[in-house]
Design a protein around this motif. Structure first.
Motif, PDB file in Angstrom:
ATOM      1  N   PHE A 267      52.035  31.206  49.359  1.00 33.52           N
ATOM      2  CA  PHE A 267      51.676  31.356  50.765  1.00 33.52           C
ATOM      3  C   PHE A 267      52.346  30.276  51.583  1.00 33.52           C
ATOM      4  O   PHE A 267      52.301  29.083  51.245  1.00 33.52           O
ATOM      5  N   ALA A 268      52.994  30.687  52.656  1.00 35.19           N
ATOM      6  CA  ALA A 268      53.495  29.786  53.681  1.00 35.19           C
ATOM      7  C   ALA A 268      53.624  30.603  54.946  1.00 35.19           C
ATOM      8  O   ALA A 268      53.986  31.784  54.911  1.00 35.19           O
ATOM      9  N   GLY A 323      41.620  37.615  57.781  1.00 38.74           N
ATOM     10  CA  GLY A 323      41.513  36.959  56.492  1.00 38.74           C
ATOM     11  C   GLY A 323      41.723  35.463  56.601  1.00 38.74           C
ATOM     12  O   GLY A 323      42.193  34.946  57.624  1.00 38.74           O
ATOM     13  N   LEU A 324      41.357  34.785  55.530  1.00 35.89           N
ATOM     14  CA  LEU A 324      41.475  33.325  55.458  1.00 35.89           C
ATOM     15  C   LEU A 324      42.614  32.961  54.505  1.00 35.89           C
ATOM     16  O   LEU A 324      42.698  33.491  53.404  1.00 35.89           O
ATOM     17  N   PRO A 325      43.499  32.053  54.913  1.00 38.64           N
ATOM     18  CA  PRO A 325      44.621  31.679  54.041  1.00 38.64           C
ATOM     19  C   PRO A 325      44.137  30.892  52.839  1.00 38.64           C
ATOM     20  O   PRO A 325      43.010  30.361  52.828  1.00 38.64           O
ATOM     21  N   PRO A 326      44.948  30.796  51.789  1.00 38.92           N
ATOM     22  CA  PRO A 326      44.564  30.006  50.623  1.00 38.92           C
ATOM     23  C   PRO A 326      44.219  28.575  51.017  1.00 38.92           C
ATOM     24  O   PRO A 326      44.804  27.996  51.941  1.00 38.92           O
ATOM     25  N   GLU A 327      43.267  28.037  50.306  1.00 44.33           N
ATOM     26  CA  GLU A 327      42.820  26.666  50.554  1.00 44.33           C
ATOM     27  C   GLU A 327      42.950  25.886  49.262  1.00 44.33           C
ATOM     28  O   GLU A 327      42.359  26.243  48.249  1.00 44.33           O
ATOM     29  N   GLN A 332      41.378  33.010  49.151  1.00 38.98           N
ATOM     30  CA  GLN A 332      40.003  33.190  49.639  1.00 38.98           C
ATOM     31  C   GLN A 332      39.706  34.680  49.784  1.00 38.98           C
ATOM     32  O   GLN A 332      39.813  35.244  50.868  1.00 38.98           O
ATOM     33  N   LYS A 333      39.339  35.290  48.675  1.00 45.05           N
ATOM     34  CA  LYS A 333      39.003  36.706  48.654  1.00 45.05           C
ATOM     35  C   LYS A 333      37.493  36.872  48.712  1.00 45.05           C
ATOM     36  O   LYS A 333      36.744  36.031  48.218  1.00 45.05           O
ATOM     37  N   GLY A 334      37.051  37.986  49.277  1.00 43.15           N
ATOM     38  CA  GLY A 334      35.621  38.255  49.307  1.00 43.15           C
ATOM     39  C   GLY A 334      35.279  39.195  50.435  1.00 43.15           C
ATOM     40  O   GLY A 334      36.123  39.967  50.900  1.00 43.15           O
ATOM     41  N   ALA A 342      38.358  38.210  63.331  1.00 37.30           N
ATOM     42  CA  ALA A 342      38.953  38.721  62.095  1.00 37.30           C
ATOM     43  C   ALA A 342      39.644  37.630  61.304  1.00 37.30           C
ATOM     44  O   ALA A 342      39.679  37.676  60.066  1.00 37.30           O
ATOM     45  N   ASP A 343      40.189  36.627  61.988  1.00 39.73           N
ATOM     46  CA  ASP A 343      40.890  35.559  61.264  1.00 39.73           C
ATOM     47  C   ASP A 343      39.942  34.505  60.711  1.00 39.73           C
ATOM     48  O   ASP A 343      40.375  33.481  60.199  1.00 39.73           O
ATOM     49  N   GLU A 344      38.631  34.787  60.779  1.00 43.83           N
ATOM     50  CA  GLU A 344      37.640  33.946  60.106  1.00 43.83           C
ATOM     51  C   GLU A 344      36.867  34.749  59.062  1.00 43.83           C
ATOM     52  O   GLU A 344      35.936  34.222  58.445  1.00 43.83           O
TER      53      GLU A 344
END
Length: 433
Positions: A267-268, A323-327, A332-334, A342-344
């Motif tokens: 991811f970038a 969706g939430l980007p990788p942390e 961050q799936k679910g 939507a971006d939260e």
């Protein structure tokens, strides 16, 4: 010999895995009655109905009633120029059609896995995933996913021809003819505002375009690594004289010292040249990464493994729509976030996207077994299915109270959203207004 591509979760629930010389034989179970609820005869907006498929896994029913037909994991639908619904019957390797009189007919594909694709007699597909009308020719383009080609179907004759791709799973050919370029699981198709064909090159983790002259270029994605070839390796090479890339089974060539080695995702965000995505790759991959343009000419696309919907604007800048980007390197799936931005919110391996004329966005949230919707203010909610619950029921009632099973494909045509309810081997529809 390549292992057959199977939807990972369906494998664990309904199917057994074979190889590319054979067919997958899911556990069909007992088909449901082929009588739609009365509410489906002239449904009100928001009511969900099955329009094709008995629920049995198999291949049957051509030239008969659509509700009595059997499919095997249908992936996508598309309204053709005559107002009839094309159905991509993924694990039967066929294109079928729901006619205006309610019957299912066969259009293309013999049901045999595509073999020698250089043979003009070959009319086969290998797990095709996505459909696109060609307004110039009247033909239909198919992302012939495991053929690693884009193929065309003449709807009048059923003839299948190639549009691009040489059939090898590799990364070859940018700035050259699309017919001699190599792709790795081309999964999704769209037209950009200038009429160029846009292709999600799934396992290569890039988006590529084919212009009106048939030249392929990379539009977005930074997941191609120039890897030095061992000392004494070959000099400059043509596509038929390839350098093996260490670390995977791909072959590629960009010159005497380097081969282009597609990485396995990540991811970038930033620009088209710097962004990275994570689409499923390898022999156990399932279809992913559908794409669509909005009314402002922005490319929206699904970053399936990262569980994101992303946007590449006309200036080449990449942002997250949902969706939430990788942390910390963790995806961050679910399921969360309905009623908020939507971006939260959280999604779980989304695949397809459809955009209404007013800018409303529909997303197939596949592993949540539901369809999510993002309004023009960026607020997300559930449109169809009960997120987190996998089943089949609800025909004749509110779409958001029905149950779906791994709904991979969505298609918006007129005032209706069509859903490929893949895990239930049915096609369902919801009238929007």
């Amino acid at each position: 010999m390549r292992t057959a591509i199977l939807l990972t979760t369906i494998l664990s629930l309904t199917a057994a895995c074979g190889d590319d010389d054979g067919e997958t034989t899911p556990d069909a179970g007992e088909p449901d009655a082929n009588v739609p609820p009365a509410a489906c005869e002239d449904p009100e907006p928001g009511v969900i109905c099955t329009i094709a498929g008995s629920g049995g896994f198999g291949y049957s029913g051509d030239d008969g009633p659509a509700l009595a037909a059997e499919f095997s994991l249908p992936q996508d639908t598309l309204m053709d120029a005559d107002g009839e619904l094309l159905i991509l019957d993924w694990n039967n390797h066929r294109l079928r059609k729901l006619t205006s009189d309610g019957n299912i007919v066969h259009v293309a594909g013999r049901g045999e896995l595509g073999g020698d694709l250089d043979s003009p007699e070959n009319q086969d597909f290998n797990h095709p995933t996505n459909l696109l009308n060609d307004p110039d020719t009247g033909e239909v383009l198919i992302a012939a996913w495991h053929n690693s080609k884009v193929r065309m179907v003449n709807l009048e004759t059923g003839e299948v021809t190639d549009r691009c791709g040489d059939g090898r799973r590799a990364y070859i050919g940018d700035t050259g003819p699309a017919m001699t370029a190599s792709f790795d699981l081309p999964a999704a198709l769209a037209w950009d505002p200038d009429g160029n064909l846009v292709i999600m090159d799934q396992a290569n983790q890039v988006i590529r375009t084919v212009d009106s002259e048939g030249i392929v270029t990379r539009l977005a994605g930074n997941c191609i690594i120039d890897q030095p070839v061992a000392a004494g390796g070959p000099g400059p090479c043509a596509s038929e004289d390839l350098v093996p890339c260490a670390g995977n089974n791909k072959m590629a060539c960009v010159g005497p010292q380097y081969c282009s080695l597609p990485c396995n995702g990540g991811f970038a965000s930033g620009t088209a040249a710097t962004l990275r995505m994570a689409q499923p790759f390898g022999q156990s991959a399932d279809p992913a990464g559908r794409i669509a343009y909005d009314g402002d000419g922005n490319l929206l696309w699904v970053d399936t493994e990262n569980s994101l919907v992303r946007k590449l604007d006309s200036e080449g800048n990449d942002t997250i729509v949902a969706g939430l980007p990788p942390e910390g390197g963790v995806q961050q799936k679910g399921y969360s976030g309905d009623g908020g931005p939507a971006d939260e919110a959280k999604l779980n391996r989304p695949v397809d996207i459809a955009i209404d004329a007013d800018g409303t966005i529909y997303v197939s949230d596949v592993f949540n077994d539901c369809i999510r919707v993002i309004d023009t203010e960026g607020v997300i909610s559930t449109f169809a299915g009960v997120c987190g619950e996998r089943d089949f029921d609800g025909d004749g009632g509110p779409a958001a109270e029905a149950h779906l099973k791994l709904p991979y494909g969505i298609e918006l045509s007129g005032d209706t959203l069509y859903i490929a309810d893949t895990g239930n081997s049915r096609i369902r529809a919801v009238k929007l207004r």
